[in-house]
Design an enzyme around this catalytic site. Structure first.
Site, PDB file in Angstrom:
ATOM      1  N   LYS A 224      57.631   9.920  47.294  1.00 52.47           N
ATOM      2  CA  LYS A 224      58.208  10.009  48.634  1.00 52.47           C
ATOM      3  C   LYS A 224      58.247  11.481  49.022  1.00 52.47           C
ATOM      4  CE  LYS A 224      61.891  10.803  50.729  1.00 52.47           C
ATOM      5  NZ  LYS A 224      61.286  11.494  51.875  1.00 52.47           N
ATOM      6  N   GLU A 299      65.580  19.076  40.165  1.00 50.36           N
ATOM      7  CA  GLU A 299      65.362  20.511  40.366  1.00 50.36           C
ATOM      8  C   GLU A 299      66.030  20.835  41.694  1.00 50.36           C
ATOM      9  OE1 GLU A 299      64.389  23.659  41.649  1.00 50.36           O
ATOM     10  OE2 GLU A 299      62.289  23.061  41.808  1.00 50.36           O
ATOM     11  N   CYS A 333      63.506  27.714  46.131  1.00 47.71           N
ATOM     12  CA  CYS A 333      64.772  27.631  45.396  1.00 47.71           C
ATOM     13  C   CYS A 333      64.901  28.753  44.378  1.00 47.71           C
ATOM     14  CB  CYS A 333      64.935  26.260  44.765  1.00 47.71           C
ATOM     15  SG  CYS A 333      63.460  25.757  43.921  1.00 47.71           S
ATOM     16  N   GLU A 430      72.874  29.278  49.113  1.00 54.59           N
ATOM     17  CA  GLU A 430      71.476  29.649  49.358  1.00 54.59           C
ATOM     18  C   GLU A 430      71.230  29.821  50.855  1.00 54.59           C
ATOM     19  OE1 GLU A 430      67.871  27.636  46.835  1.00 54.59           O
ATOM     20  OE2 GLU A 430      69.310  26.332  47.771  1.00 54.59           O
TER      21      GLU A 430
HETATM   22  P1  ADP Z   1      65.788  19.933  51.864  1.00 52.39           P
HETATM   23  O1  ADP Z   1      67.005  20.645  52.344  1.00 52.39           O
HETATM   24  O2  ADP Z   1      64.884  20.713  51.022  1.00 52.39           O
HETATM   25  O3  ADP Z   1      65.084  19.141  52.931  1.00 52.39           O
HETATM   26  P2  ADP Z   1      66.719  17.439  50.860  1.00 52.39           P
HETATM   27  O4  ADP Z   1      67.423  17.203  49.580  1.00 52.39           O
HETATM   28  O5  ADP Z   1      67.392  17.037  52.107  1.00 52.39           O
HETATM   29  O6  ADP Z   1      66.346  18.954  50.800  1.00 52.39           O
HETATM   30  O7  ADP Z   1      65.291  16.738  50.856  1.00 52.39           O
HETATM   31  C1  ADP Z   1      64.454  16.682  49.718  1.00 52.39           C
HETATM   32  C2  ADP Z   1      63.789  15.317  49.672  1.00 52.39           C
HETATM   33  O8  ADP Z   1      64.804  14.333  49.488  1.00 52.39           O
HETATM   34  C3  ADP Z   1      63.062  14.944  50.958  1.00 52.39           C
HETATM   35  O9  ADP Z   1      61.906  14.196  50.626  1.00 52.39           O
HETATM   36  C4  ADP Z   1      64.079  14.070  51.652  1.00 52.39           C
HETATM   37  O10 ADP Z   1      63.504  13.155  52.587  1.00 52.39           O
HETATM   38  C5  ADP Z   1      64.662  13.323  50.477  1.00 52.39           C
HETATM   39  N1  ADP Z   1      65.964  12.710  50.714  1.00 52.39           N
HETATM   40  C6  ADP Z   1      66.955  13.115  51.543  1.00 52.39           C
HETATM   41  N2  ADP Z   1      67.997  12.253  51.473  1.00 52.39           N
HETATM   42  C7  ADP Z   1      67.661  11.285  50.592  1.00 52.39           C
HETATM   43  C8  ADP Z   1      68.311  10.118  50.078  1.00 52.39           C
HETATM   44  N3  ADP Z   1      69.525   9.755  50.460  1.00 52.39           N
HETATM   45  N4  ADP Z   1      67.645   9.368  49.164  1.00 52.39           N
HETATM   46  C9  ADP Z   1      66.413   9.715  48.763  1.00 52.39           C
HETATM   47  N5  ADP Z   1      65.755  10.798  49.196  1.00 52.39           N
HETATM   48  C10 ADP Z   1      66.363  11.585  50.100  1.00 52.39           C
END
Ligand code: ADP
Length: 528
Positions: A224, A299, A333, A430
């Protein structure tokens, strides 16, 4: 051994010299962005003709729309224009992708390591032969300068190459039995279906760093990617198909992140979640994985200190801090989040560093000589602005930049701020943007205390010409990765990962394989 020492898994050393989601929609579009649109169209047509501009998910080897036909837009962060529409998938599509991965696991896990190695090698060769197009695609949807994007393709591909080789080196063990007529064996076998959730800042490398070892071990995957940068993931999946990797081994879904995440977490068929992204989402996934007791690798965010001691080589420190801070516009990161400088070298360093930062050219990633592209979206710029406002209100001074760039959109000026204190937001969290905060310290003990005063523990940097200090300080730093006189510390051959709330598990290197393997004990008896 203390945690800090145990935690140290990768230290990049350059010997001291003396000793040896929504982008800004600001319109109307400027002349600059009209020029960029032309570039984007050229890139898109090249990608289309090479078959790499895929805009559907991949389930069981078939390109697929969302079952209800819904789509989401993918934007060029440099212009705010829509590049493509991709499916907005959710629970149903993810369940089908998991079933496909589960079916494919039956045969993929039984292939020989040599066969898997060949498939991975072919995938690697294809990625390298399409390096330019993939780099352009990364620049288009993520914004980083083309040279940096091409660097990401090489770096991302290196994980596929490395793990193609490592596939052949999964060894088990034979253990001396406590009973004379028994033989004890340890077999390493693939964990099963892996859910790989990745962020937007490295649209290719965060995928290959997970999928390379997963496939090498005999696992199958449901990827994903971030909804902000799904096109690179889909292009990589297209190349996996072209490499002949059997259908169903690699699946890609995107759309409603929490629906997809929940489907992956709820499925007993998914045996492992590997995630790169924010600490908040990582914690949710870790909690959600408990329901079916999955293996988890995380990570997460960092808050990297970059310590410059009085005895550092000034040029090396400036160059290293610049690379550690401003790569990908500060959106990694492992980016230096706090530049902690000893009082004897503080003024000299602040001047030389600011001069170097001033030379960074900001612009569209396709333009020559550009060192810094746009930030990913408007929310990212607003976060930077709020951190700077907080710092100034508490006494910090802007040395350079400190505002949006005249190019508009999400471009931000490379920024240096001084007189930063530990209690400011920018020291605690960050910033994920092109802002270098300078903090001052007096003694080595104070530097270590400031550096460790955070819940994060991913990357740290230190600059010194004393070899004794480099060992002493690097062992006292509670960080998974430490760069000594070096600002670029990621490589496929060394374990990457954090301690404390920066994560669990390691990616890359021989250690990265264990994350996708289960260890089974087998007992053989002499009895007939
Ligand atoms: P960033 O701030 O780097 O976007 P996120 O943690 O929001 O960090 O996003 C990293 C990944 O996690 C993306 O692919 C995002 O779509 C996914 N993501 C965000 N929320 C969820 C969730 N509740 N369950 C699974 N994946 C998620």
């Amino acid at each position: 051994m203390k945690l800090a020492t145990l935690a140290r898994v990768a230290v990049a050393i350059r010997p001291p010299k003396l000793l040896v989601h929504l982008p800004s929609m600001h319109r109307p579009i400027s002349i600059l962005s009209r020029q960029i649109t032309m570039d984007a169209k050229t890139v898109a047509s090249r990608l289309t003709s090479s078959g790499l501009l895929r805009t559907q998910g991949l389930i069981g080897g078939k390109w697929s729309d969302a079952y209800d036909g819904k789509t989401i837009e993918v934007f060029n962060p440099a212009t705010g224009e829509v590049i493509a529409n991709v499916p907005c998938m959710g629970h149903k599509e993810t369940s089908d992708a998991i079933s496909s991965a589960h079916d494919a696991f039956n045969s993929w896990s039984k292939t020989t390591a040599a066969e898997r190695s060949k498939y991975l090698r072919r995938w690697y060769d294809l990625i390298i032969s399409h390096k330019e197009e993939l780099g352009q695609l990364i620049t288009l949807e993520q914004g980083k300068p083309l040279k940096e994007a091409m660097g990401e393709v090489s770096y991302g591909a290196s994980f596929i190459e490395f793990f193609a080789e490592e596939a052949k080196r999964v060894y088990g063990d034979i253990i001396q039995s406590t009973l004379a007529d028994r033989r004890l064996f340890v077999l390493k076998q693939p964990v099963g279906v892996v859910g790989a959730i990745t962020p937007w800042n490295f649209p290719l490398a965060m995928i290959t760093r997970k999928v390379g070892p997963a496939l090498a071990c005999g696992c199958t995957v449901v990827i994903k990617p971030s909804e902000l940068t799904p096109l690179t993931a889909l292009a990589a999946a297209e190349l996996a198909l072209q490499a002949g990797i059997p259908l169903g081994v690699v699946n890609v879904v995107m759309g409603n992140a929490s629906d997809i995440g929940d489907a992956l977490l709820a499925s007993p068929q998914v045996r492992k979640i590997t995630f790169t992204g924010s600490t908040a989402v990582g914690k949710k996934l870790m909690a959600g994985a408990a329901g079916t007791v999955k293996k988890v690798s995380l990570e997460l965010g960092g808050n990297a200190p970059c310590i410059v001691f009085d005895d550092a080589d000034l040029d090396v420190a400036v160059k290293g801090a610049l690379a550690a801070k401003f790569r990908n516009s500060g959106q990694t990161c492992v980016c230096a989040n706090r530049i902690i400088v000893q009082e004897g070298i503080y003024e000299k360093f602040a001047n030389a560093f600011s001069k170097a930062v001033q030379t960074l050219q900001v612009g569209h990633g396709f333009s020559d000589g550009v060192a810094q592209g746009p930030l990913i979206n408007e929310a990212a710029v607003q976060k930077v602005e709020s951190f700077i406002k907080d710092a100034i209100s508490k006494g910090a001074k802007v040395v350079l930049g400190g505002k949006r760039h005249s190019l508009g959109m999400t471009f931000y000026e490379p920024t240096v701020i001084s007189d930063v204190k530990s209690e400011m937001l920018i020291s605690r969290e960050e910033v994920f943007g092109p802002v270098a905060p300078l903090l001052r310290f007096k003694t080595e003990e104070e530097a270590i205390r400031i550096a460790n005063d955070t819940t994060s523990g991913l990357a740290a940097y230190l600059f010194t010409n004393s070899i004794q200090r480099s060992w002493r300080v690097s062992e006292a730093l509670e960080y998974g990765l430490v760069g000594i006189n070096e600002g670029i510390i990621s490589t496929e051959v060394a374990p990457f990962g954090g301690v404390k709330q920066s994560g669990l598990g390691r990616e890359g290197s021989k250690y990265g394989m264990d994350e996708y393997l289960e260890f089974f004990k087998r007992i053989d008896s002499d009895d007939d």
